[in-house]
Scaffold this active site. Structure first.
Site, PDB file in Angstrom:
ATOM      1  N   VAL A 212     -16.388 -55.492 -14.490  1.00  0.00           N
ATOM      2  CA  VAL A 212     -16.765 -56.684 -15.262  1.00  0.00           C
ATOM      3  C   VAL A 212     -16.311 -56.523 -16.715  1.00  0.00           C
ATOM      4  O   VAL A 212     -15.698 -57.432 -17.293  1.00  0.00           O
ATOM      5  CB  VAL A 212     -18.288 -56.928 -15.194  1.00  0.00           C
ATOM      6  N   ASP A 231     -16.809 -46.433 -23.194  1.00  0.00           N
ATOM      7  CA  ASP A 231     -17.135 -46.050 -21.815  1.00  0.00           C
ATOM      8  C   ASP A 231     -16.740 -44.596 -21.658  1.00  0.00           C
ATOM      9  O   ASP A 231     -15.562 -44.260 -21.666  1.00  0.00           O
ATOM     10  CB  ASP A 231     -16.355 -46.942 -20.819  1.00  0.00           C
ATOM     11  N   ARG A 292     -27.802 -55.254 -17.141  1.00  0.00           N
ATOM     12  CA  ARG A 292     -29.175 -55.096 -16.663  1.00  0.00           C
ATOM     13  C   ARG A 292     -30.114 -55.112 -17.872  1.00  0.00           C
ATOM     14  O   ARG A 292     -29.813 -54.490 -18.903  1.00  0.00           O
ATOM     15  CB  ARG A 292     -29.350 -53.763 -15.905  1.00  0.00           C
ATOM     16  N   ASP A 316     -28.763 -62.615 -19.782  1.00  0.00           N
ATOM     17  CA  ASP A 316     -28.846 -63.120 -18.403  1.00  0.00           C
ATOM     18  C   ASP A 316     -29.812 -62.265 -17.580  1.00  0.00           C
ATOM     19  O   ASP A 316     -30.205 -62.647 -16.485  1.00  0.00           O
ATOM     20  CB  ASP A 316     -27.441 -63.055 -17.780  1.00  0.00           C
ATOM     21  N   GLU A 321     -37.919 -59.166 -14.029  1.00  0.00           N
ATOM     22  CA  GLU A 321     -37.409 -60.493 -13.647  1.00  0.00           C
ATOM     23  C   GLU A 321     -38.314 -61.115 -12.598  1.00  0.00           C
ATOM     24  O   GLU A 321     -38.641 -60.454 -11.608  1.00  0.00           O
ATOM     25  CB  GLU A 321     -35.984 -60.354 -13.111  1.00  0.00           C
ATOM     26  N   HIS A 340     -30.569 -64.691 -14.624  1.00  0.00           N
ATOM     27  CA  HIS A 340     -29.731 -63.785 -13.823  1.00  0.00           C
ATOM     28  C   HIS A 340     -28.730 -64.580 -12.972  1.00  0.00           C
ATOM     29  O   HIS A 340     -28.744 -64.521 -11.741  1.00  0.00           O
ATOM     30  CB  HIS A 340     -30.601 -62.892 -12.928  1.00  0.00           C
ATOM     31  N   GLY A 342     -25.333 -64.403 -13.463  1.00  0.00           N
ATOM     32  CA  GLY A 342     -23.974 -63.864 -13.568  1.00  0.00           C
ATOM     33  C   GLY A 342     -23.162 -63.980 -12.294  1.00  0.00           C
ATOM     34  O   GLY A 342     -21.979 -64.326 -12.324  1.00  0.00           O
TER      35      GLY A 342
HETATM   36  N1  LIG Z   1     -25.653 -60.576 -14.309  1.00  0.00           N
HETATM   37  C1  LIG Z   1     -25.146 -60.474 -13.104  1.00  0.00           C
HETATM   38  O1  LIG Z   1     -25.383 -61.297 -12.254  1.00  0.00           O
HETATM   39  C2  LIG Z   1     -24.233 -59.353 -12.785  1.00  0.00           C
HETATM   40  C3  LIG Z   1     -23.163 -59.525 -11.899  1.00  0.00           C
HETATM   41  C4  LIG Z   1     -22.330 -58.443 -11.628  1.00  0.00           C
HETATM   42  C5  LIG Z   1     -22.580 -57.222 -12.203  1.00  0.00           C
HETATM   43  N2  LIG Z   1     -23.659 -57.070 -13.009  1.00  0.00           N
HETATM   44  C6  LIG Z   1     -23.953 -55.801 -13.648  1.00  0.00           C
HETATM   45  O2  LIG Z   1     -22.899 -55.503 -14.536  1.00  0.00           O
HETATM   46  C7  LIG Z   1     -22.767 -54.100 -14.664  1.00  0.00           C
HETATM   47  C8  LIG Z   1     -21.315 -53.720 -14.479  1.00  0.00           C
HETATM   48  O3  LIG Z   1     -20.866 -54.054 -13.186  1.00  0.00           O
HETATM   49  P1  LIG Z   1     -19.401 -53.596 -12.732  1.00  0.00           P
HETATM   50  O4  LIG Z   1     -19.132 -54.248 -11.442  1.00  0.00           O
HETATM   51  O5  LIG Z   1     -18.448 -53.797 -13.840  1.00  0.00           O
HETATM   52  O6  LIG Z   1     -19.653 -52.052 -12.521  1.00  0.00           O
HETATM   53  P2  LIG Z   1     -18.595 -50.888 -12.670  1.00  0.00           P
HETATM   54  O7  LIG Z   1     -19.179 -49.729 -11.994  1.00  0.00           O
HETATM   55  O8  LIG Z   1     -17.252 -51.345 -12.270  1.00  0.00           O
HETATM   56  O9  LIG Z   1     -18.562 -50.604 -14.240  1.00  0.00           O
HETATM   57  C9  LIG Z   1     -19.592 -49.974 -14.934  1.00  0.00           C
HETATM   58  C10 LIG Z   1     -18.945 -49.153 -16.037  1.00  0.00           C
HETATM   59  O10 LIG Z   1     -19.969 -48.642 -16.862  1.00  0.00           O
HETATM   60  C11 LIG Z   1     -19.557 -47.366 -17.299  1.00  0.00           C
HETATM   61  N3  LIG Z   1     -20.661 -46.587 -17.816  1.00  0.00           N
HETATM   62  C12 LIG Z   1     -21.516 -45.786 -17.156  1.00  0.00           C
HETATM   63  N4  LIG Z   1     -22.358 -45.208 -18.018  1.00  0.00           N
HETATM   64  C13 LIG Z   1     -22.030 -45.669 -19.244  1.00  0.00           C
HETATM   65  C14 LIG Z   1     -22.535 -45.431 -20.543  1.00  0.00           C
HETATM   66  N5  LIG Z   1     -23.553 -44.602 -20.746  1.00  0.00           N
HETATM   67  N6  LIG Z   1     -21.961 -46.072 -21.581  1.00  0.00           N
HETATM   68  C15 LIG Z   1     -20.934 -46.905 -21.384  1.00  0.00           C
HETATM   69  N7  LIG Z   1     -20.391 -47.151 -20.183  1.00  0.00           N
HETATM   70  C16 LIG Z   1     -20.945 -46.546 -19.133  1.00  0.00           C
HETATM   71  C17 LIG Z   1     -18.919 -46.773 -16.083  1.00  0.00           C
HETATM   72  O11 LIG Z   1     -18.041 -45.719 -16.433  1.00  0.00           O
HETATM   73  C18 LIG Z   1     -18.172 -47.955 -15.509  1.00  0.00           C
HETATM   74  O12 LIG Z   1     -16.826 -47.989 -15.986  1.00  0.00           O
HETATM   75  C19 LIG Z   1     -23.750 -53.504 -13.666  1.00  0.00           C
HETATM   76  O13 LIG Z   1     -24.950 -53.212 -14.327  1.00  0.00           O
HETATM   77  C20 LIG Z   1     -23.981 -54.621 -12.688  1.00  0.00           C
HETATM   78  O14 LIG Z   1     -25.191 -54.477 -12.032  1.00  0.00           O
HETATM   79  C21 LIG Z   1     -24.479 -58.108 -13.324  1.00  0.00           C
HETATM   80  O1  LIG Z   2     -25.473 -56.548  -9.712  1.00  0.00           O
HETATM   81  C1  LIG Z   2     -25.116 -57.660  -9.336  1.00  0.00           C
HETATM   82  O2  LIG Z   2     -24.291 -57.825  -8.417  1.00  0.00           O
HETATM   83  C2  LIG Z   2     -25.617 -58.852 -10.041  1.00  0.00           C
HETATM   84  O3  LIG Z   2     -26.630 -58.528 -10.911  1.00  0.00           O
HETATM   85  C3  LIG Z   2     -25.955 -59.988  -9.145  1.00  0.00           C
HETATM   86  O4  LIG Z   2     -27.256 -59.905  -8.661  1.00  0.00           O
HETATM   87  P1  LIG Z   2     -27.764 -61.034  -7.654  1.00  0.00           P
HETATM   88  O5  LIG Z   2     -27.100 -60.761  -6.352  1.00  0.00           O
HETATM   89  O6  LIG Z   2     -29.231 -60.869  -7.575  1.00  0.00           O
HETATM   90  O7  LIG Z   2     -27.335 -62.341  -8.216  1.00  0.00           O
END
Ligand SMILES: NC(=O)c1ccc[n+]([C@@H]2O[C@H](COP(=O)([O-])OP(=O)(O)OC[C@H]3O[C@@H](n4cnc5c(N)ncnc54)[C@H](O)[C@@H]3O)[C@@H](O)[C@H]2O)c1
Ligand SMILES: O=C(O)[C@H](O)COP(=O)(O)O
Length: 604
Positions: A212, A231, A292, A316, A321, A340, A342
């Site tokens: 992301v 990162d 998160r 978000d 939650e 939430h 996203g």
């Molecule tokens: N709001 C939503 O609906 C939604 C949707 C998708 C993902 N997310 C959240 O977004 C986040 C990222 O998802 P993603 O698919 O990109 O995951 P990902 O695993 O591809 O990326 C996470 C990155 O965070 C890095 N990381 C780990 N510890 C760290 C630290 N201490 N400082 C900085 N970076 C660090 C990792 O090296 C990795 O590159 C997750 O928390 C996921 O749950 C939320």
């Molecule tokens: O980690 C995720 O994939 C997102 O936070 C999405 O969560 P949700 O499936 O509850 O929308």
């Protein structure tokens, strides 16, 4: 820590699980007790996970999948082709625990806590938890692993949706869209109050440069922002490729006009934005969080907003939650919130539903999980190559533990792999898991698989050390031989003890078939099929015939016989492979043959 105790076979007839289903895979012969999980891996190549199949009983009946949160129709269709699907949304924790004992798989999003109690309540039936999304912080991975339950997620299908939502919040926050919208709807027209800030030329710090984060960075650059990222685990060349500079945590905080959070919630990232770190930020910074809620200390954020350190925030996600409606943070005038959302686009939800349903069905079918989060993945080509060695490893474990004398506790196992492969080119996790399985299953009631092997060994006080004996030969074949030694025990078959006092068995693969090639210091050669009788005898003519005819009299088929001796007419060890289990009477008669000094019957 408790030791494994005395290795008495608890229920020999059920130890070898011969009734498990034979799957139509090339691997079936090698893994009669396992399910296999084939599926395309997003990074290319096919990967497999092997997991013991107590869900195998569901093969005659359809397995049951509990879908505990809304999943798109496309995913439900896929599930229904293979399983009974129970869509029960909004279950209380108690209701979930009650239902779970009737389910082989569970699919959740972020709203369901799959905690230890859920795994305990499943009574061993739950074999797969599918997280329809990325974050698995709502699943107790340790408890899943301890219960041998595979956890899979859908890590790619909502990446773009989350990145787009991050950008939407960034722009909406900078231009006060939500606040202005509410104001107009309240009958006001406050053009001076909602003057925003521009994005172009500003510095955006992307914290967490994963899937992301990097998509957010790409889009922000398109908006003319200067993008930096922090990162600790991201490769610098990936950042460079999209024109992003990786910086330290403190540098990101000190230089950013906007901070966008994209790391997972882990013990290390929990509340990483707090009073101390807010104090290091540029005054007037703006923060977006679609990762998160727990990565921000929310009370500290309210203080930072009130103190003017943080000009605005767009959130978000929340530590709880839904958040309490009266939450100061949610109600703060300079905070924009969404529930939430996203991952909540039509496209992402359809993609996630398909991705997770395929993974869960695949797992239940005995195919593959490319997105397992609590087990090492083994690329398909490696697995195909290791297949006979995997069988050899498990059988050597089974043989070694059955040679331990009653009263001895198994605590220390040493495994040596003789190979001409470089260490980087030879992954032993699968073999170690199978040796562990071979050692533990005959003397306990637990099923061991790749998910829980290391945990189960540790829990039982079983220390497995590994060494590679580097050979000069061709690295074409992955392994020359595997040796399993159990230390600090006595053996019920004294000849199985090595010169250095450990029970020692060694085997190799010949023409694709695992063979036992050494017992103690005696060389033997017997195919590891069926069961084995080991006898130590005085090396003299007629022994093979004598034992063979005792077995023949009760129609026990001998598949292999091999004699290893230290010197002619001295001691020899005879290894006899038998297709059927000899009766107690026949075994007694073998033991009574005068030249036989000791013998043992071992089941594979
Ligand atoms: N709001 C939503 O609906 C939604 C949707 C998708 C993902 N997310 C959240 O977004 C986040 C990222 O998802 P993603 O698919 O990109 O995951 P990902 O695993 O591809 O990326 C996470 C990155 O965070 C890095 N990381 C780990 N510890 C760290 C630290 N201490 N400082 C900085 N970076 C660090 C990792 O090296 C990795 O590159 C997750 O928390 C996921 O749950 C939320
Ligand atoms: O980690 C995720 O994939 C997102 O936070 C999405 O969560 P949700 O499936 O509850 O929308």
């Amino acid at each position: 820590m408790a030791s494994l105790g005395t290795p008495t076979l608890k229920n020999p007839s059920s130890v070898f699980l011969s009734s498990k289903p034979r799957l139509p895979s090339v691997l079936s012969a090698a893994f009669p007790n396992t399910l296999r999980f084939p599926r395309s891996h997003p990074q290319g190549g096919r990967r497999f996970l092997i997991i013991t199949a107590s869900a195998a009983s569901s093969f005659s009946n359809k397995p049951t999948v509990l879908v505990a949160e809304k999943l798109s129709e496309a995913g439900l269709e896929l599930l229904k082709e293979f399983a009974n699907v129970d869509c029960s949304y909004n279950l209380s924790p108690e209701e979930l625990c009650t239902k779970i004992s009737l389910c082989d798989a569970l699919i959740v999003r972020s709203g369901t806590k799959v905690n230890r109690e859920v795994f305990e309540s499943s009574g061993g039936r739950l074999k797969v938890v599918g997280r329809a999304g990325v974050g698995i912080d709502n699943v107790d991975l340790s408890a899943a692993t301890e219960h041998g339950c595979l956890v899979v997620n859908a890590p790619t299908a909502n990446t773009v949706a989350a990145a787009e939502h991050g950008i939407a919040l960034l722009a909406a926050m900078a231009r006060n869209v939500a606040q202005a919208d509410a104001s107009v709807k309240a009958g006001k027209w406050q053009r001076n109050k909602y003057v925003g800030v521009s994005l172009v030329g500003k510095t955006l710090a992307v914290m967490g440069f994963g899937k992301v984060g990097s998509e957010v960075a790409r889009r922000a650059k398109g908006l003319g922002m200067h993008v930096i990222a922090h990162d600790p685990y991201a490769p610098a060349d990936r950042a460079r490729a999209i024109g992003v500079e990786l910086v330290s945590f403190d540098e990101a905080l000190a230089t950013a006009d906007f901070i966008s959070l994209h790391m997972p919630l882990t013990p290390a990232t929990n509340k990483m934005l707090n009073d101390e770190t807010f104090a290091k930020m540029k005054k007037g910074v703006r923060i977006v969080n679609v990762a998160r809620g727990g990565v921000i200390d929310e009370e500290a954020l309210v203080r930072a907003l009130d103190d003017g350190i943080v000009a605005q925030a767009a959130l978000d996600v929340f530590s709880q939650e839904p958040p309490k409606p009266e939450s100061k943070l949610v109600q703060h005038e300079r905070v924009t919130v969404t529930p939430h959302l996203g991952a909540s686009t039509m496209e992402a939800q359809e993609g996630v539903a398909i991705e997770i349903s395929e993974a869960v069905v695949g797992a239940l079918k005995g195919e593959l999980a490319a997105t397992a989060v609590n087990a090492p993945m083994v690329p398909a080509e490696i697995l195909t190559e290791l297949k006979p060695y995997v069988e050899l490893a498990e059988k050597l474990g089974r043989l070694a533990v059955q040679l331990v004398a009653g009263g001895s506790g198994v605590k220390t196992v040493k495994v040596s792999y003789a190979t001409s492969r470089a260490p980087d080119d030879f992954d032993t996790r699968l073999l170690r898991a199978m040796i562990t399985k071979g050692i533990i299953e005959p003397i306990s009631s637990v099923f061991v698989n790749l998910v829980n092997a290391d945990f189960t060994a540790k829990q039982r006080g079983l220390r497995i050390t590994e060494e590679r004996v580097l050979l000069d030969g061709s690295p074409e074949s992955p392994l020359e031989s595997i040796q399993v030694q159990i230390a600090n025990v006595e053996s019920k078959f004294a000849s199985a003890m090595s010169e250095s006092g450990e029970i020692r068995v060694e085997g190799r693969v010949k023409d694709g078939v695992p063979h036992l090639t050494k017992v103690g210091s005696f060389e033997v050669d017997v195919s590891l099929e069926g069961s084995i009788i080991l006898c130590r005898q005085v090396d003299q003519p007629g022994m093979i015939g004598t034992v063979g005819s005792i077995l023949g009299e009760e129609n026990v088929n001998v598949s292999f016989m091999s004699v290893g001796r230290v010197a002619p007419r001295k001691h020899a060890v005879m290894a006899i492979g038998v297709d059927d289990q000899p009766s107690k009477e026949s075994l007694k008669r073998i033991g009574e043959v005068p030249a036989i000094e000791e013998f043992v019957f071992l089941k594979l």
